[in-house]
Scaffold this active site. Structure first.
Site, PDB file in Angstrom:
ATOM      1  N   LYS A 213       0.866  -1.175   0.000  1.00 42.42           N
ATOM      2  CA  LYS A 213       0.000   0.000   0.000  1.00 42.42           C
ATOM      3  C   LYS A 213       0.903   1.225   0.000  1.00 42.42           C
ATOM      4  O   LYS A 213       1.854   1.300   0.780  1.00 42.42           O
ATOM      5  CB  LYS A 213      -0.893  -0.031   1.243  1.00 42.42           C
ATOM      6  CG  LYS A 213      -1.910   1.094   1.337  1.00 42.42           C
ATOM      7  CD  LYS A 213      -2.816   0.880   2.554  1.00 42.42           C
ATOM      8  CE  LYS A 213      -3.864   1.960   2.690  1.00 42.42           C
ATOM      9  NZ  LYS A 213      -4.780   1.704   3.839  1.00 42.42           N
ATOM     10  N   SER A 285      -9.414   1.929   2.751  1.00 41.35           N
ATOM     11  CA  SER A 285      -8.475   2.625   1.887  1.00 41.35           C
ATOM     12  C   SER A 285      -7.430   1.698   1.274  1.00 41.35           C
ATOM     13  O   SER A 285      -6.685   2.096   0.376  1.00 41.35           O
ATOM     14  CB  SER A 285      -7.779   3.743   2.672  1.00 41.35           C
ATOM     15  OG  SER A 285      -6.977   3.212   3.720  1.00 41.35           O
ATOM     16  N   SER A 309     -10.081  -0.116   6.990  1.00 42.48           N
ATOM     17  CA  SER A 309      -9.369  -0.062   5.716  1.00 42.48           C
ATOM     18  C   SER A 309      -8.723  -1.363   5.279  1.00 42.48           C
ATOM     19  O   SER A 309      -8.236  -1.460   4.160  1.00 42.48           O
ATOM     20  CB  SER A 309      -8.307   1.055   5.755  1.00 42.48           C
ATOM     21  OG  SER A 309      -8.938   2.313   5.747  1.00 42.48           O
TER      22      SER A 309
END
Length: 594
Positions: A213, A285, A309
């Site tokens: 990420k 996210s 997330s």
């Protein structure tokens, strides 16, 4: 009407005496007092406070208002000097608050899980032979990929090439890659092959391609946080988790998308799509990790969670997501959103995979002050019969729970585990979010005040720009009260977890996401079945001007459940998750077209 109300309140304060200026003690040895500093800041009036009352939902009398306004510049305005001057002081992004959240309650401080030795036993490795097709190889879990590399059935270079080709081919549809690290990856893969050929096998992640990420620092490689103001940001040092995966011999193939500054699934390059349904986002996210893992573009990915997330994209994209206990994995070198809630975790295609990765990245690094030394016990294939699984009956009866969630309770019983009804008080758990709002606004104060936050693609009421601005007006007293409520909630969770080994909950139940992210309990989200949806799902608040797409025919998409464990007891939820994954029998199904 407003003017009349203000006048009436102001009239109630007539005759109130306020200091005319700084009061400096003239007698030797006399102490100073609050409200005697030199006057600073702009003039304020009773009318200013009448308006401010609405924001914090308190009410003062006219006398109180006049008194507050009268000496504001001597008593309170000075607290803003750090930000507005004259003695302005910049606080570096790397500086954490002095107060650290410790999820352990007093009775848990000495538990074996925290001070004990680690015990880690992976699956024995009676897996299938290497498939003939690159696609089948790409979709294999790390548990199999690692055995094929260890037994030299496939090289890291070939496996890395497979994933790089898939990343390049499918990113046009998924929009999940911010930076492809082809040259870096091939260098790491060839080094891994040389070591393995020389008999220096490092373990389960050696030679395994992974994606990060894009809030995890990678030295010399862009780490953009998915946000316009940082799109050219290049760190000079690896994050601790990056370093540990390098040391494990893993191969970084891509920096994957995240919703800007870790919110939802829209970044500066657009929206990341769900491989199972390209008419909706991958959820965020950790959108890029979810999409890439689900579509077989990486072996595993590192995601992060502050409040949903990892759980939400794992649910929507049908992958296994392990959110470790707060304090289990050091966050040094990862973007900060909330110092007391942020957690780095693992997203993979198999439940066991998540533990193979956690074993490599866990433990204090001497830099993240919230990281706690804790043992980790795990044994793949351990008998789960007799485990007590708590569940909330009311949560299972209402949305967002589905028939898949309710069927999971039956699976628990078939596996010999015992269902136990549990409950929590009906408290205002969402009020804890003042902590998240205040910490995130503090983390991104600079770009909020200099208006760089205005560059973010999403400028809707529920996006970060508006939240950061609103958070300037939160009450510090309410913040402390929320912090005290957090301790009360943690004590309630301690009570609940004392009666069970783990909990089974609907993955997107709001109370679950808020409570456990603030108390720090670990969770594992895994695919449990499929449901049909008649419209696209969105992370964003409904917008009448931009309605979600309706489908002519319902679409079949993955649905999962979440297991919640005791603090620092990820092993139990992964052991139970492996048994449930096998019983569900749905983990191997792939999204069409990838």
């Amino acid at each position: 009407m407003m003017a009349a109300a203000m006048a009436a309140k102001a009239a109630g304060g007539e005759g109130v005496q306020v200091p005319a200026g700084p009061q400096v003690p003239s007698t030797p040895g006399a102490p100073g007092a609050f409200g005697t500093s030199p006057a600073v800041g702009p003039e304020v009036s009773v009318e200013t406070f009448v308006q401010a009352e609405k924001l914090v939902q308190v009410e003062m009398s006219g006398k109180d208002l006049a008194e507050a306004a009268g000496n504001w510049r001597q008593s309170m305005a000075a607290v803003y000097e750090r930000r507005v001057g004259p003695r302005k002081l910049a606080i570096g992004y790397e500086v954490a608050p002095a107060t650290v959240w410790n999820p352990l309650m007093p009775k848990e401080q000495g538990v074996a899980a925290v001070v004990g030795e680690s015990s880690f036993v992976r699956d024995a490795g009676k897996g299938m032979a290497l498939p003939s097709s690159d696609e089948a190889i790409a979709y294999a879990p790390v548990a199999l990929l690692s055995r094929w590399i260890e037994t030299k059935q496939i090289t890291s270079e070939r496996l890395t090439g497979i994933y790089l080709e898939r990343l390049e081919r499918f990113n046009k549809e998924l929009n999940c890659v911010i930076t492809l690290t082809r040259e870096h990856a091939m260098t790491q893969a060839r080094a891994a092959d040389r070591e393995i050929a020389a008999g220096k096998y490092r373990g389960a992640l050696h030679g395994i391609p992974w994606g990060a990420k894009d809030l995890l620092d990678t030295a010399g490689i862009k780490t953009t946080w998915g946000a316009e103001p940082f799109r050219d940001r290049v760190p000079v040092e690896d994050a601790t988790v990056t370093k540990r995966l390098n040391e494990a011999g893993a191969v970084l193939v891509a920096k994957l998308s995240l919703g800007a500054l870790a919110l939802n699934d829209v970044w500066f390059g657009g929206q990341t799509k769900n491989p199972w349904n390209l008419d909706e986002g991958a959820s965020g996210s950790s959108a890029g990790p979810g999409a890439a893992v689900a579509a077989g573009l990486v072996g595993f990915a590192i995601g992060s969670e502050t409040q949903g997330s990892i759980v939400s994209p794992s649910m929507r994209d049908g992958v296994a997501g392990l959110r470790p206990t707060f304090g289990r994995v050091p966050r040094t070198g990862a973007m900060t959103l909330s110092w007391t809630c942020d957690k780095l975790g693992v997203m993979a295609r198999g439940v066991e995979d998540t533990m193979l990765v956690l074993e490599a990245i866990k433990g204090p690094d001497g830099k993240d002050v919230a990281c706690i030394p804790a043992g980790l016990e795990f044994a793949a294939g351990r008998h789960v019969g007799g485990l007590k699984v708590g569940y909330f009956p009311e949560w299972m009866k209402a949305a967002p729970a589905t028939d898949v969630d309710r069927a999971a309770l039956e699976t628990v019983k078939k596996l010999g585990m015992e269902l136990v009804e549990v409950s929590l008080p009906d408290w205002p758990y969402d009020s804890l979010n003042i902590i998240l709002f205040a910490e995130s606004a503090a983390a991104f104060e600079e770009i909020t005040l200099n208006h760089q936050v205005d560059e973010l693609k999403m400028q809707v009421p529920d996006a970060w720009p508006n939240t950061f601005r609103q958070s300037r007006f939160l009450s510090a007293v309410d913040f402390v009260q929320a912090d005290r409520l957090r301790r009360m909630v943690a004590m309630e969770m301690q009570r609940v977890m004392a009666s069970v080994d783990l909990l089974l909950v609907p993955s997107l139940r709001d109370e679950f996401l808020v409570i456990t992210n603030f108390t720090g309990h670990p969770s594992l989200t895994l695919r449990a079945g499929f449901v049909e949806v008649s419209e696209a799902r969105s992370d964003w608040a409904p917008d009448p001007k931009n309605p979600v797409k309706k489908f002519e025919k319902p679409r079949r998409v993955p649905h999962g459940v979440s297991l919640v464990g005791r603090l620092f007891d990820e092993g139990t939820i992964v052991e139970a998750g492996m048994a449930m994954e096998s019983a569900f029998g749905v983990a191997g199904e792939r999204p069409t077209g990838f």
